[in-house]
Scaffold this motif. Sequence first.
Motif, PDB file in Angstrom:
ATOM      1  N   LEU A  66       0.828  -1.206   0.000  1.00  0.00           N
ATOM      2  CA  LEU A  66       0.000   0.000   0.000  1.00  0.00           C
ATOM      3  C   LEU A  66       0.858   1.249   0.000  1.00  0.00           C
ATOM      4  N   PHE A  67       1.952   1.222   0.762  1.00  0.00           N
ATOM      5  CA  PHE A  67       2.861   2.367   0.828  1.00  0.00           C
ATOM      6  C   PHE A  67       3.479   2.629  -0.543  1.00  0.00           C
ATOM      7  N   ARG A  68       3.954   1.576  -1.209  1.00  0.00           N
ATOM      8  CA  ARG A  68       4.572   1.751  -2.528  1.00  0.00           C
ATOM      9  C   ARG A  68       3.541   2.208  -3.555  1.00  0.00           C
ATOM     10  N   GLY A  96      -1.860  13.293   6.251  1.00  0.00           N
ATOM     11  CA  GLY A  96      -2.910  12.650   7.027  1.00  0.00           C
ATOM     12  C   GLY A  96      -3.388  11.318   6.483  1.00  0.00           C
ATOM     13  N   THR A  97      -2.670  10.753   5.502  1.00  0.00           N
ATOM     14  CA  THR A  97      -3.037   9.445   4.954  1.00  0.00           C
ATOM     15  C   THR A  97      -2.491   8.339   5.850  1.00  0.00           C
ATOM     16  N   PRO A  98      -3.324   7.490   6.428  1.00  0.00           N
ATOM     17  CA  PRO A  98      -2.819   6.395   7.266  1.00  0.00           C
ATOM     18  C   PRO A  98      -1.957   5.431   6.460  1.00  0.00           C
ATOM     19  N   VAL A  99      -0.815   5.032   7.018  1.00  0.00           N
ATOM     20  CA  VAL A  99       0.078   4.097   6.337  1.00  0.00           C
ATOM     21  C   VAL A  99       0.310   2.842   7.155  1.00  0.00           C
ATOM     22  N   SER A 100       0.073   2.902   8.468  1.00  0.00           N
ATOM     23  CA  SER A 100       0.294   1.726   9.310  1.00  0.00           C
ATOM     24  C   SER A 100      -0.497   1.873  10.603  1.00  0.00           C
ATOM     25  N   VAL A 101      -0.991   0.749  11.106  1.00  0.00           N
ATOM     26  CA  VAL A 101      -1.692   0.742  12.385  1.00  0.00           C
ATOM     27  C   VAL A 101      -1.230  -0.476  13.166  1.00  0.00           C
ATOM     28  N   ARG A 102      -1.060  -0.302  14.460  1.00  0.00           N
ATOM     29  CA  ARG A 102      -0.627  -1.383  15.329  1.00  0.00           C
ATOM     30  C   ARG A 102      -1.533  -1.440  16.561  1.00  0.00           C
ATOM     31  N   VAL A 103      -1.784  -2.653  17.028  1.00  0.00           N
ATOM     32  CA  VAL A 103      -2.594  -2.861  18.227  1.00  0.00           C
ATOM     33  C   VAL A 103      -1.703  -3.455  19.298  1.00  0.00           C
ATOM     34  N   PHE A 104      -1.750  -2.875  20.497  1.00  0.00           N
ATOM     35  CA  PHE A 104      -0.903  -3.289  21.608  1.00  0.00           C
ATOM     36  C   PHE A 104      -1.758  -3.738  22.785  1.00  0.00           C
ATOM     37  N   HIS A 129      10.337  -1.494   7.228  1.00  0.00           N
ATOM     38  CA  HIS A 129       9.287  -1.916   6.305  1.00  0.00           C
ATOM     39  C   HIS A 129       9.167  -0.977   5.102  1.00  0.00           C
ATOM     40  N   PHE A 130       9.204   0.323   5.355  1.00  0.00           N
ATOM     41  CA  PHE A 130       9.010   1.278   4.273  1.00  0.00           C
ATOM     42  C   PHE A 130      10.317   1.739   3.643  1.00  0.00           C
ATOM     43  N   GLY A 131      11.448   1.401   4.239  1.00  0.00           N
ATOM     44  CA  GLY A 131      12.749   1.750   3.671  1.00  0.00           C
ATOM     45  C   GLY A 131      13.029   3.241   3.638  1.00  0.00           C
ATOM     46  N   CYS A 132      12.444   4.006   4.569  1.00  0.00           N
ATOM     47  CA  CYS A 132      12.677   5.458   4.601  1.00  0.00           C
ATOM     48  C   CYS A 132      13.972   5.756   5.361  1.00  0.00           C
ATOM     49  N   GLN A 133      14.773   6.647   4.817  1.00  0.00           N
ATOM     50  CA  GLN A 133      16.061   6.976   5.423  1.00  0.00           C
ATOM     51  C   GLN A 133      16.011   8.312   6.158  1.00  0.00           C
ATOM     52  N   ARG A 134      15.626   9.370   5.476  1.00  0.00           N
ATOM     53  CA  ARG A 134      15.566  10.709   6.084  1.00  0.00           C
ATOM     54  C   ARG A 134      14.117  10.963   6.503  1.00  0.00           C
ATOM     55  N   VAL A 135      13.877  10.820   7.810  1.00  0.00           N
ATOM     56  CA  VAL A 135      12.503  10.868   8.316  1.00  0.00           C
ATOM     57  C   VAL A 135      12.426  11.804   9.516  1.00  0.00           C
ATOM     58  N   THR A 136      11.309  12.530   9.602  1.00  0.00           N
ATOM     59  CA  THR A 136      10.992  13.317  10.793  1.00  0.00           C
ATOM     60  C   THR A 136       9.674  12.799  11.354  1.00  0.00           C
ATOM     61  N   MET A 137       9.713  12.405  12.620  1.00  0.00           N
ATOM     62  CA  MET A 137       8.509  11.919  13.288  1.00  0.00           C
ATOM     63  C   MET A 137       7.888  13.048  14.094  1.00  0.00           C
ATOM     64  N   VAL A 138       6.573  13.204  13.941  1.00  0.00           N
ATOM     65  CA  VAL A 138       5.842  14.240  14.667  1.00  0.00           C
ATOM     66  C   VAL A 138       4.927  13.559  15.680  1.00  0.00           C
ATOM     67  N   GLY A 139       5.085  13.906  16.952  1.00  0.00           N
ATOM     68  CA  GLY A 139       4.251  13.346  18.011  1.00  0.00           C
ATOM     69  C   GLY A 139       3.966  14.388  19.061  1.00  0.00           C
ATOM     70  N   ASP A 140       2.903  14.188  19.828  1.00  0.00           N
ATOM     71  CA  ASP A 140       2.544  15.192  20.835  1.00  0.00           C
ATOM     72  C   ASP A 140       3.490  15.126  22.038  1.00  0.00           C
ATOM     73  N   ARG A 141       3.263  16.015  22.998  1.00  0.00           N
ATOM     74  CA  ARG A 141       4.193  16.179  24.109  1.00  0.00           C
ATOM     75  C   ARG A 141       4.303  14.947  24.996  1.00  0.00           C
ATOM     76  N   GLY A 142       3.312  14.066  24.943  1.00  0.00           N
ATOM     77  CA  GLY A 142       3.383  12.861  25.747  1.00  0.00           C
ATOM     78  C   GLY A 142       3.961  11.679  24.998  1.00  0.00           C
ATOM     79  N   MET A 143       4.303  11.873  23.726  1.00  0.00           N
ATOM     80  CA  MET A 143       4.714  10.763  22.895  1.00  0.00           C
ATOM     81  C   MET A 143       6.227  10.694  22.696  1.00  0.00           C
ATOM     82  N   ILE A 144       6.870  11.815  22.556  1.00  0.00           N
ATOM     83  CA  ILE A 144       8.308  11.845  22.272  1.00  0.00           C
ATOM     84  C   ILE A 144       9.018  12.487  23.458  1.00  0.00           C
ATOM     85  N   LYS A 145       9.656  11.649  24.264  1.00  0.00           N
ATOM     86  CA  LYS A 145      10.443  12.130  25.395  1.00  0.00           C
ATOM     87  C   LYS A 145      11.905  11.724  25.206  1.00  0.00           C
TER      88      LYS A 145
END
Length: 560
Positions: A171-173, A226-234, A254-270
């Motif tokens: 789906l990503f490709r 805003g396009t969903p690319v992956s979902v995980r259940v924990f 899985h997606f083979g991305c090299q230069r990536v910036t992850m965006v998360g809220d204040r409780g997600m990235i510490k």
Amino acid sequence: MAIMYIERVKSRQGGKVYTQILLRESYRERGENGSKVKKRTLLNLTKYPEAVIQAIVLALKHKDNPQELEHLLGSSVKQKQGRSVGAVWVLLHLCRKLGLDAIVGTSRNGLLCLWMIMARLIEQGSRLSAVRLAEEHAVGELLGVDSFTEDDLYQALDWLCEQQDAMEQKLFRHTFGDHAPTLFLYDVTSSYLEGDHNELGDWGYNRDKKRGKKQIVIGLLCSDDGTPVSVRVFQGNTTGLKTFGAQIETTARHFGCQRVTMVGDRGMIKSAQVEELQSAGFHYITAITKPQIRAMLNSGVLQLGLFDRDLCEIEQHGVRYILRRNPIRAAELAASREQRIRAVQVLAREQNRYLAEHPRADEAIAIRKVWEKEARLGVDECIKATCTNRTITVQVNEAYLAEVEELDGCYAIKTDLPAEAASMKTVHDRYKDLIQVEQAFRTCKTGHLEVRPIYVRKESRTRGHVFVVMLAYLVRQKLAAAWRDLDLTVEEGLKKLTSLCAMEQEIDGQQTGGVLSVPKPRPSLAALFSALAITPPSALPRSHGHVASRKKLPTRRKEK
């Protein structure tokens, strides 16, 4: 003498069998060597409704007896409503445009998963309800899937869970090709369970504020648009921080991305998540908490006046901080706090009146009600309620209140992206894009797609169920974009489409031919097809598959 007749011609191309319906004429051609019988095609009837074809068959059969033909057409040819076509036809075409049909494949399990995606959009419910829904929609005619029950759908969920990683990569490709995004949005939510038997269910921080219910945790990774690319259940007791590493691995491996910036809220990235990102060669955009802002103000790194600018940036130890105060949000917070304090004061006055009117009333119970209200409304640090001589007094901590109001509407976005890679405004806008993930969660959890209630127990089926909801959300995004200018919601549009049904013809009480006709849609339905650039069907092949639920309601209903 020429003779006209209907002929059905089958041909095989690329492993598929095609049938043409032709109006032909046989005739005798005379030549020097005698005469030969030949035939020629007068008209290709393949795209014509079956009713028209059957009418031609009748006309040719009774061409020498018009009175008998008129009698047959007037009394023996009847039409009856078949299964619903419109919604399934539209959703199937959208799945093809998104590549979902190729991703899930043409196996029996793949086709059943495709139906579960469509069923989630048409009418949310369990696998049992999806089977009952298939009885009313042209699933066999359009998907080519034969008979199935809810047990087949449960097995398809197991299969989907096994295939999820490979499908997400495909789906990503298909979605991005050679232009993979370099920025991803990530957030988590929880979904509470009604029972105790789900294999992933556990006690944890319940974001739905449902006490006494186990839950599962869902992590959703989206591209920058805003396009969903992956979902995980924990497991339900998994914190949002612990889910972050799994999404880093998904993005990198899985997606083979090299230069990536992850965006998360204040409780997600510490700090621990920052180290994970740096070890993977990724960057981050997040925000810091109010206590962290207060600490930086006290240390002199930040000044309160910097927040009053449109956007302001400072840098410390290679980390950039983008500062801003939202005046609208500041006013909302102040008004909300004032209303909550007033609600406590009103309750205190009511309890004072009750104590005065009832000399035997217990003042300890009265003050406890006020304290519980303070805690419930989150103003127990702003005010202090005391009871002396059967009179409750509520005092506002003005100093603390003034300190809290200083940071109303203030936020500080934190990133390790260098300025040449992303401007101050770009960093700010990308963090605000997290609202798209929140919108996806609202739609999938409590909105149109309703991931809850979760009617499965096994871990694999829970994961498969959530993956189905994510894929359905992709289709819904396309519907929402196409129908944005129409005066209806996606749910209303799909409901309208379900009213377009196939028509079955009967001659002398017998079903005719292997094709069902579909009437021309009324204008309101035609507008829905037109907005999607989809041509409505005029005819469908008849399916002889039988869909039926294994569990029957009459046997499950309790006798009164």
